[in-house]
Motif scaffolding. Sequence first.
Motif, PDB file in Angstrom:
ATOM      1  N   TYR A 116       0.858  -1.180   0.000  1.00 54.31           N
ATOM      2  CA  TYR A 116       0.000   0.000   0.000  1.00 54.31           C
ATOM      3  C   TYR A 116       0.897   1.234   0.000  1.00 54.31           C
ATOM      4  O   TYR A 116       2.107   1.136   0.242  1.00 54.31           O
ATOM      5  N   PRO A 135      -0.614   6.914   5.043  1.00 53.91           N
ATOM      6  CA  PRO A 135      -0.904   5.949   6.106  1.00 53.91           C
ATOM      7  C   PRO A 135       0.321   5.505   6.902  1.00 53.91           C
ATOM      8  O   PRO A 135       0.186   5.076   8.041  1.00 53.91           O
ATOM      9  N   LYS A 137       2.716   3.519   8.814  1.00 56.42           N
ATOM     10  CA  LYS A 137       2.426   2.244   9.466  1.00 56.42           C
ATOM     11  C   LYS A 137       1.650   2.498  10.745  1.00 56.42           C
ATOM     12  O   LYS A 137       1.804   3.528  11.393  1.00 56.42           O
ATOM     13  N   PRO A 146      -4.914   1.189   5.566  1.00 55.37           N
ATOM     14  CA  PRO A 146      -4.311   1.720   4.339  1.00 55.37           C
ATOM     15  C   PRO A 146      -5.384   2.216   3.380  1.00 55.37           C
ATOM     16  O   PRO A 146      -6.530   1.748   3.434  1.00 55.37           O
ATOM     17  N   LEU A 151      -4.012  -0.364  -2.482  1.00 52.47           N
ATOM     18  CA  LEU A 151      -3.763  -1.719  -2.000  1.00 52.47           C
ATOM     19  C   LEU A 151      -3.619  -2.710  -3.156  1.00 52.47           C
ATOM     20  O   LEU A 151      -4.510  -2.838  -3.991  1.00 52.47           O
ATOM     21  N   TYR A 190       4.686  -1.170   3.155  1.00 56.28           N
ATOM     22  CA  TYR A 190       4.363   0.223   2.841  1.00 56.28           C
ATOM     23  C   TYR A 190       5.326   0.767   1.788  1.00 56.28           C
ATOM     24  O   TYR A 190       6.532   0.560   1.868  1.00 56.28           O
TER      25      TYR A 190
END
Length: 257
Positions: A116, A135, A137, A146, A151, A190
């Motif tokens: 993501y 976002p 983590k 996320p 995604l 991420y």
Amino acid sequence: MKITLITVCYNSESTIQDTLESVLKQTYKNYEYLIIDGKSKDNTLKIVKSYEDKFNKRLKYISEPDEGLYDAMNKGIKMATGDIIGIINSDDVLASYDVLETIVKTFQKSKCDATYSKLEIKDENLDKVIRVFDPKKGNYKFGWYPPHPTLYVKTEVYKKHGLYNQKFRIAADYDFMLRVMKDQSLKIQYINKVLVYMRSGGLSTNGFKGYYKSLKESYTVLKVNKIKLPFFVNGLRAINIFLQALKAKTKNNKSRK
């Protein structure tokens, strides 16, 4: 690795060309692009067909009535033949020409199950940033999640955790992501880049009323997924949305000076 990109559309003639162009210009070419149209009554399908030859057999489409957004997404997932599946909305665009390349390299390097990234929500012309969704983590138990348009997951993840729950009209994507995030055996990576520009005005971003409906259904999603203190967690999500919008507004004001 082969990527399956899915776009769900219905009467999207004013925006879908931007989406098609952003996919067509990707530097990474090992992908299939599935358009799931809900029997549009405008020129959406005509625009899609005009791009068929440009995609050199990578583009496939169906046009038939469906039972809503998530039903159409599920159709696309069932049709997918890629190793990785991602969904790009018919009014969103990939932020740069190397998005798919970046995603594949991340999967290969990190050996992850899903990725993501950052997302920017913009106005209708994709000029003004309304909200920045970074976002980083976090912990889903405290309202972190996320941005769904960024995604990308391995096909096996859908096989393991199922499709989108059509009982939810707005937050089925949040429900799916919770199922994935709760699975401690999955590695989610991420990517510290903006990979998607999202137009404001969708079911969950259409002003105060849209946010309210989204948060209301998200509360039910939290309860279904047995997240403790769902009201508190949902409140944290609302605060994060407000702070993201405030940050973008401050940035826009400074840029005008």
